[in-house]
Design a protein around this motif. Structure first.
Motif, PDB file in Angstrom:
ATOM      1  N   ASP A  41     -70.209  50.577 -64.851  1.00 55.90           N
ATOM      2  CA  ASP A  41     -70.688  49.299 -65.381  1.00 55.90           C
ATOM      3  C   ASP A  41     -72.197  49.256 -65.625  1.00 55.90           C
ATOM      4  O   ASP A  41     -72.702  48.328 -66.253  1.00 55.90           O
ATOM      5  CB  ASP A  41     -70.264  48.137 -64.481  1.00 55.90           C
ATOM      6  CG  ASP A  41     -70.825  48.256 -63.072  1.00 55.90           C
ATOM      7  OD1 ASP A  41     -71.304  49.365 -62.708  1.00 55.90           O
ATOM      8  OD2 ASP A  41     -70.788  47.259 -62.338  1.00 55.90           O
ATOM      9  N   VAL A  82     -66.990  51.187 -60.494  1.00 54.30           N
ATOM     10  CA  VAL A  82     -66.179  50.134 -59.864  1.00 54.30           C
ATOM     11  C   VAL A  82     -64.762  50.635 -59.616  1.00 54.30           C
ATOM     12  O   VAL A  82     -63.850  49.860 -59.370  1.00 54.30           O
ATOM     13  CB  VAL A  82     -66.151  48.870 -60.742  1.00 54.30           C
ATOM     14  CG1 VAL A  82     -67.522  48.245 -60.817  1.00 54.30           C
ATOM     15  CG2 VAL A  82     -65.615  49.181 -62.146  1.00 54.30           C
ATOM     16  N   ASN A  84     -64.885  53.042 -65.966  1.00 53.58           N
ATOM     17  CA  ASN A  84     -65.223  52.295 -64.749  1.00 53.58           C
ATOM     18  C   ASN A  84     -66.709  52.268 -64.398  1.00 53.58           C
ATOM     19  O   ASN A  84     -67.075  51.836 -63.307  1.00 53.58           O
ATOM     20  CB  ASN A  84     -64.440  52.863 -63.563  1.00 53.58           C
ATOM     21  CG  ASN A  84     -62.948  52.684 -63.732  1.00 53.58           C
ATOM     22  OD1 ASN A  84     -62.478  51.604 -64.090  1.00 53.58           O
ATOM     23  ND2 ASN A  84     -62.187  53.749 -63.482  1.00 53.58           N
ATOM     24  N   THR A 101     -64.987  48.985 -53.527  1.00 52.86           N
ATOM     25  CA  THR A 101     -66.236  48.261 -53.760  1.00 52.86           C
ATOM     26  C   THR A 101     -67.103  49.115 -54.674  1.00 52.86           C
ATOM     27  O   THR A 101     -66.991  50.348 -54.679  1.00 52.86           O
ATOM     28  CB  THR A 101     -66.984  47.995 -52.444  1.00 52.86           C
ATOM     29  OG1 THR A 101     -67.228  49.250 -51.780  1.00 52.86           O
ATOM     30  CG2 THR A 101     -66.189  47.081 -51.533  1.00 52.86           C
ATOM     31  N   PRO A 102     -67.982  48.520 -55.483  1.00 50.80           N
ATOM     32  CA  PRO A 102     -68.839  49.299 -56.389  1.00 50.80           C
ATOM     33  C   PRO A 102     -69.731  50.275 -55.619  1.00 50.80           C
ATOM     34  O   PRO A 102     -70.190  49.979 -54.516  1.00 50.80           O
ATOM     35  CB  PRO A 102     -69.674  48.225 -57.100  1.00 50.80           C
ATOM     36  CG  PRO A 102     -68.863  46.974 -56.993  1.00 50.80           C
ATOM     37  CD  PRO A 102     -68.178  47.060 -55.660  1.00 50.80           C
TER      38      PRO A 102
END
Length: 312
Positions: free
Chosen positions: A250, A288, A248, A292-293
């Motif tokens: 990024d 992520v 997860n 929300t990121p």
């Protein structure tokens, strides 16, 4: 007849002497009791004065522990059970940030008194707290009058449903901020010494592919990276392959530069420069996994003593 009168007179004199001696003894005992009582009272007064001095804080700002009798009413975990205690002209007030906005008012006293006309209700402030994983949140905070240190006192809370509840709280272990800052400065100096670590040139390694133990710290503690990690040394630069325990992430940020993952499947994998060995190297990774990121701050520590050439 004369002999009898003489005997009676002698007996009267003996009796009078006994009465006088008894009175003197009683008076002495009374004076002794008064003296002892006075000394005890004076000692008690001195003890009270001494206790008052011990419990009196000089004006200033302190960090102090805020304890309560409830798991629902306590300081936000981001603040380590502590609040900011301000002492001015002998009056003490502590500001605490709670865990949410569900407690809407406080009162320094009982729930019964809080509902009386003219009650001095404590209004909330909106505080922003930052958790260890870098996530921030807005919660309610309150300025609470403190009658004494290390003694329980009443604080009533008002929930969203409009009902008051009684609670007991206490303030403990106040540390003046000047002292805390001195301790922080000392820790920072120690950290600075540790942060120097070793540069690649200090290791005097030839170009090639190596493996080294790497330690990840920060965040919630749930994330990990594979260790040992591969480190490629080429043209006086070291590049580490970091494989996370989650797919997860990024992107990563190292020394202000943004790095994308080098894979599309499996756990997130990055190739990042290694600027220091045997010290905490600060990095940021964006996850992520939440709604929300979120960018989360971590540190990586590459152990140079464990470096060895990778098997071909």
């Amino acid at each position: 007849m004369m002999k009898k009168r003489y005997v009676n007179l002698l007996l009267a004199m003996v009796s009078a002497s006994a009465l006088m001696l008894g009175s003197v003894s009683v008076l002495a005992e009374s004076d002794s009791a008064k003296t002892e009582s006075g000394e005890n009272a004076e000692a008690a007064d001195e003890k009270d004065v001494s206790t008052d001095k011990e419990n009196t804080l000089e004006d200033g700002v302190y960090t102090a522990e805020f304890d309560t009798d409830s798991s629902m009413f306590h300081v936000n975990e981001a603040n380590d059970k502590k609040g900011k205690l301000t002492v001015k002209d002998g009056e003490m007030t502590i500001h605490v940030s709670l865990v949410s906005k569900k407690i809407v008012n406080l009162f320094a006293g009982t729930a019964e008194d809080a509902q009386k006309d003219g009650a001095d209700i404590i209004e909330p402030t909106t505080d922003t707290v930052k958790y260890s994983d870098g996530y921030t949140e807005e919660v309610y905070g309150f300025d609470i009058p403190v009658p004494a240190i290390d003694e329980e006192f009443d604080v009533a809370i008002l929930g969203e449903k409009g009902k008051w509840y009684d609670h007991k709280v206490s303030i403990k272990n106040p540390v003046k901020e000047d002292a805390a800052e001195t301790a922080d400065d000392s820790d920072k100096k120690d950290d600075d010494k540790q942060s120097k670590g070793k540069k690649l040139k200090d290791l005097k390694l030839e170009d090639g592919t190596y493996e080294t133990e790497v330690t990840l710290t920060g965040g919630t503690g749930k994330a990990t990276v594979e260790s040992p990690a591969k480190v490629e040394i080429k043209d006086k630069e070291a590049t580490a392959t970091i494989i996370w325990s989650s797919p997860n992430y990024d992107y990563m940020i190292v020394d202000g530069e943004k790095y994308e993952p080098v894979n599309k499947d499996g756990n997130s994998t990055f190739e990042i420069p290694v600027s220091v060995f045997d010290a905490e190297m600060e990095v940021t990774a964006d996850t992520v996994a939440m709604s929300t990121p979120h960018e989360i701050d971590y540190t990586l520590n590459f152990d140079s003593s464990s470096m060895k050439k990778a098997d071909k």
